[in-house]
Design a protein around this motif. Structure first.
Motif, mmCIF file in Angstrom:
data_model
loop_
_atom_site.group_PDB
_atom_site.id
_atom_site.type_symbol
_atom_site.label_atom_id
_atom_site.label_comp_id
_atom_site.label_asym_id
_atom_site.label_seq_id
_atom_site.Cartn_x
_atom_site.Cartn_y
_atom_site.Cartn_z
ATOM 1 N N THR A 135 0.828 -1.207 0.000
ATOM 2 C CA THR A 135 0.000 0.000 0.000
ATOM 3 C C THR A 135 0.860 1.255 0.000
ATOM 4 O O THR A 135 0.565 2.240 -0.698
ATOM 5 C CB THR A 135 -0.938 0.007 1.226
ATOM 6 O OG1 THR A 135 -1.768 -1.161 1.190
ATOM 7 C CG2 THR A 135 -1.825 1.248 1.223
ATOM 8 N N HIS A 136 1.972 1.229 0.739
ATOM 9 C CA HIS A 136 2.886 2.378 0.806
ATOM 10 C C HIS A 136 3.908 2.383 -0.327
ATOM 11 O O HIS A 136 4.732 3.306 -0.411
ATOM 12 C CB HIS A 136 3.625 2.386 2.148
ATOM 13 C CG HIS A 136 2.763 2.726 3.319
ATOM 14 N ND1 HIS A 136 1.993 3.867 3.374
ATOM 15 C CD2 HIS A 136 2.536 2.072 4.487
ATOM 16 C CE1 HIS A 136 1.336 3.911 4.532
ATOM 17 N NE2 HIS A 136 1.645 2.820 5.223
ATOM 18 N N GLN A 137 3.893 1.341 -1.186
ATOM 19 C CA GLN A 137 4.809 1.213 -2.329
ATOM 20 C C GLN A 137 6.286 1.283 -1.903
ATOM 21 O O GLN A 137 7.117 1.878 -2.577
ATOM 22 C CB GLN A 137 4.511 2.296 -3.377
ATOM 23 C CG GLN A 137 3.113 2.193 -3.959
ATOM 24 C CD GLN A 137 2.832 3.237 -5.023
ATOM 25 O OE1 GLN A 137 3.560 4.218 -5.165
ATOM 26 N NE2 GLN A 137 1.767 3.025 -5.791
ATOM 27 N N ASP A 138 6.589 0.648 -0.778
ATOM 28 C CA ASP A 138 7.952 0.611 -0.250
ATOM 29 C C ASP A 138 8.610 -0.699 -0.697
ATOM 30 O O ASP A 138 8.674 -1.678 0.050
ATOM 31 C CB ASP A 138 7.918 0.713 1.276
ATOM 32 C CG ASP A 138 9.294 0.925 1.882
ATOM 33 O OD1 ASP A 138 10.297 0.752 1.154
ATOM 34 O OD2 ASP A 138 9.375 1.260 3.077
ATOM 35 N N GLU A 139 9.143 -0.723 -1.927
ATOM 36 C CA GLU A 139 9.647 -1.958 -2.509
ATOM 37 C C GLU A 139 10.912 -2.449 -1.817
ATOM 38 O O GLU A 139 11.107 -3.658 -1.648
ATOM 39 C CB GLU A 139 9.916 -1.786 -4.008
ATOM 40 C CG GLU A 139 10.357 -3.082 -4.675
ATOM 41 C CD GLU A 139 10.377 -2.987 -6.181
ATOM 42 O OE1 GLU A 139 11.201 -3.684 -6.796
ATOM 43 O OE2 GLU A 139 9.572 -2.223 -6.750
ATOM 44 N N ALA A 140 11.784 -1.549 -1.411
ATOM 45 C CA ALA A 140 13.023 -1.968 -0.753
ATOM 46 C C ALA A 140 12.719 -2.720 0.544
ATOM 47 O O ALA A 140 13.288 -3.790 0.811
ATOM 48 C CB ALA A 140 13.908 -0.757 -0.474
ATOM 49 N N ALA A 141 11.833 -2.159 1.354
ATOM 50 C CA ALA A 141 11.452 -2.826 2.601
ATOM 51 C C ALA A 141 10.701 -4.119 2.316
ATOM 52 O O ALA A 141 10.853 -5.116 3.047
ATOM 53 C CB ALA A 141 10.583 -1.895 3.447
ATOM 54 N N LEU A 142 9.909 -4.125 1.249
ATOM 55 C CA LEU A 142 9.164 -5.329 0.890
ATOM 56 C C LEU A 142 10.109 -6.470 0.518
ATOM 57 O O LEU A 142 9.919 -7.616 0.952
ATOM 58 C CB LEU A 142 8.218 -5.026 -0.273
ATOM 59 C CG LEU A 142 7.373 -6.204 -0.776
ATOM 60 C CD1 LEU A 142 6.426 -6.686 0.307
ATOM 61 C CD2 LEU A 142 6.584 -5.798 -2.026
ATOM 62 N N ILE A 143 11.144 -6.182 -0.274
ATOM 63 C CA ILE A 143 12.097 -7.213 -0.687
ATOM 64 C C ILE A 143 12.822 -7.794 0.523
ATOM 65 O O ILE A 143 12.976 -9.011 0.655
ATOM 66 C CB ILE A 143 13.098 -6.640 -1.709
ATOM 67 C CG1 ILE A 143 12.397 -6.373 -3.044
ATOM 68 C CG2 ILE A 143 14.273 -7.595 -1.906
ATOM 69 C CD1 ILE A 143 13.266 -5.647 -4.052
#
Length: 498
Positions: free
Chosen positions: A290-298
């Motif tokens: 939802t926050h589009q935080d791809e680095a944290a998601l990976i």
């Protein structure tokens, strides 16, 4: 919060799984293996009835996580929750009615009863219907609480209720009535208590609003596409994971099916190590997407995949390679051990491969992408069901167990490639290398190598030594080869690295 929730989930689910497994030999002692076959049939009914959830539980989980991220209003959540309560009440009445009317047919025509009185079987099936309906209802509230990420409380309460459910029923069998009807009546009582507790806590944690929630077709329509996708996925997953048990319940005697059900319960204990991770990471993934935080998601994704492997690979390999001593240690019964061990070894390996796919599946749901799982499962159904219909009549339980392994290995080796084309495409080979190949190969070498050279256990004390020694070697070999786990172990023993 994520680490705290994961730890709480494993402690709570671990205790729940322990309560669900540890007393089984005593249940069999008091009600017999044929009556335990009825408990296995109850597990099938409960699994199939989850399709009547219609995707409500994962949808409510996701929508509350989105509310926590600020994407929707509290009024929308209250309306959605109230709407699902009304729908669930109608489904519960439907389940109870259908099973009530179908109970004579199931007892006389489907189940191969040899020793139990038919009236006893019919009464047990009727009570099963009530228990299944209540368990479906309580899951709605558990989904809401998971979405709020209040999983420490949830797991503590689940542990208490599991103790009442499984240890309490043993007390009922010992001091009140050693019958399968008493077993299921107690399950129904605990489910009613659970619904009351979970519903009260859900509404306590939801913020105050200017109005109460109300039934709303608009609220249902807003989540209809995602819920519909989840319902289809659930149906297909049931066809893939439960059709073997359904066929075996009609093809085998109730006693023989009891042996298969017993192996399934132990393999299901491994599955109990999978669901805690799912419950913690799903709302977290949803928040990061939802926050589009791809680095944290990976980072969160790989940490979760590696932790999943660290948790499930050692016990799976121990159960597969040392099924005989494990069962002997647990039951103390050589007849049960001989009948169940070959089936258990195969079922647990299939469950292991299934566990590898759970974190990637949670990622798909966080993106709201249900179409992929539907397409993959449709292909699998088209292949697997004909295979089961051919194999089970010829080879029985062992054939069904081999199909379970084939299905889940195909997901890991083939199906996941298409997921990575769309989601986190640069992370596929890292996932294969760090979360699957290295720890699985290392653990398998130790597990099956030790099984080949260690002496055969004939008594419980010998079995305990074999299982304990193998567990230490296998667990160490797996944990030390997983990057994120190895780093944490090194930091723990070397303060300079902290």
């Amino acid at each position: 919060m994520l680490k705290r929730n994961i730890i709480a989930n494993y402690l709570g689910q671990g205790w729940t799984a322990l309560m669900g497994i540890v007393f089984i030999p005593l249940y069999i002692q008091y009600i017999g293996i044929e009556a335990y076959g009825l408990i296995g049939f109850f597990a099938i009914l409960q699994a199939w009835m989850t399709m009547l959830d219609l995707g409500m539980t994962p949808t409510l989980n996701r929508e509350i996580a989105r509310y926590k991220a600020g994407a929707i209003s509290i009024e929308s959540i209250l309306d959605l929750l109230r709407s699902m309560e009304w729908i669930c009440a109608g489904i519960a009445l439907l389940i109870i009615s259908i099973i009530w009317f179908a109970s004579p047919l199931l007892a006389n025509s489907w189940l191969k009863v040899e020793k139990l009185p038919i009236n006893t079987v019919i009464q047990a099936i009727v009570v099963m219907g009530f228990v299944v309906a209540t368990r479906l209802w309580e899951e709605i509230y558990r989904g809401a609480i998971r979405g709020m990420q209040q999983q420490v409380w949830l797991n503590g309460m689940q542990a208490i209720l599991a103790t009442l459910r499984w240890a309490g029923v043993l007390a009922v069998l010992v001091w009140v009535s050693p019958t399968v009807q008493a077993f299921f009546i107690w399950q129904g009582v605990i489910s009613i208590i659970s619904i009351i507790i979970y519903a009260r806590k859900t509404y306590q944690w939801l913020p105050d609003s200017t109005r109460y929630g109300q039934f709303s077709l608009h609220a249902i329509k807003d989540v209809g596409r995602f819920a519909g996708g989840m319902a289809v996925i659930t149906l297909l997953a049931l066809l893939l994971t439960q059709i073997d048990k359904l066929l075996l319940s009609g093809l085998l005697s109730l006693e023989q099916f009891g042996y298969y059900a017993l192996a399934g319960v132990v393999a299901g204990g491994l599955a109990q190590l999978i669901t805690p991770m799912n419950a913690a990471i799903y709302p977290k993934f949803t928040e990061l997407v939802t926050h589009q935080d791809e680095a944290a998601l990976i980072k969160t994704y790989h940490d979760a995949c590696q932790l999943m492997s660290a948790v499930i690979i050692p016990p799976a390999l121990i159960l597969a390679a040392f099924s005989n001593p494990v069962l002997l240690l647990w039951t103390g019964n050589h007849t049960l051990t001989t009948a169940v061990a070959p089936i258990l070894s195969l079922l647990v390996l299939g469950t292991l491969f299934n566990g590898f796919m759970n974190v990637p599946y949670m990622l798909q749901l966080a993106y709201g992408w249900t179409g992929y799982a539907i397409r993959v499962n449709l292909v699998a159904v088209a292949i697997i069901i004909p295979a089961i219909l051919w194999v089970v009549p010829k080879y029985g339980a062992i054939g069904a167990a081999w199909i379970w392994i084939t299905l889940n290995a195909a997901y890991v080796l083939v199906g996941v490639h298409f997921m990575y084309r769309r989601l986190l495409p640069e992370q596929k080979w890292r996932w294969y290398r760090e979360s699957i190949a290295k720890p699985l190969l290392s653990g398998a070498v130790f597990a099956f190598g030790l099984a080949f050279i260690m002496p055969v256990a004939h008594e419980r004390l010998e079995a305990a030594f074999v299982v304990l020694a193998a567990s230490i070697f296998v667990s160490t070999s797996v944990l030390m080869i997983i990057p994120s786990i190895r780093k944490r172990i090194m930091r723990f023993f070397n303060p300079v690295l902290r």
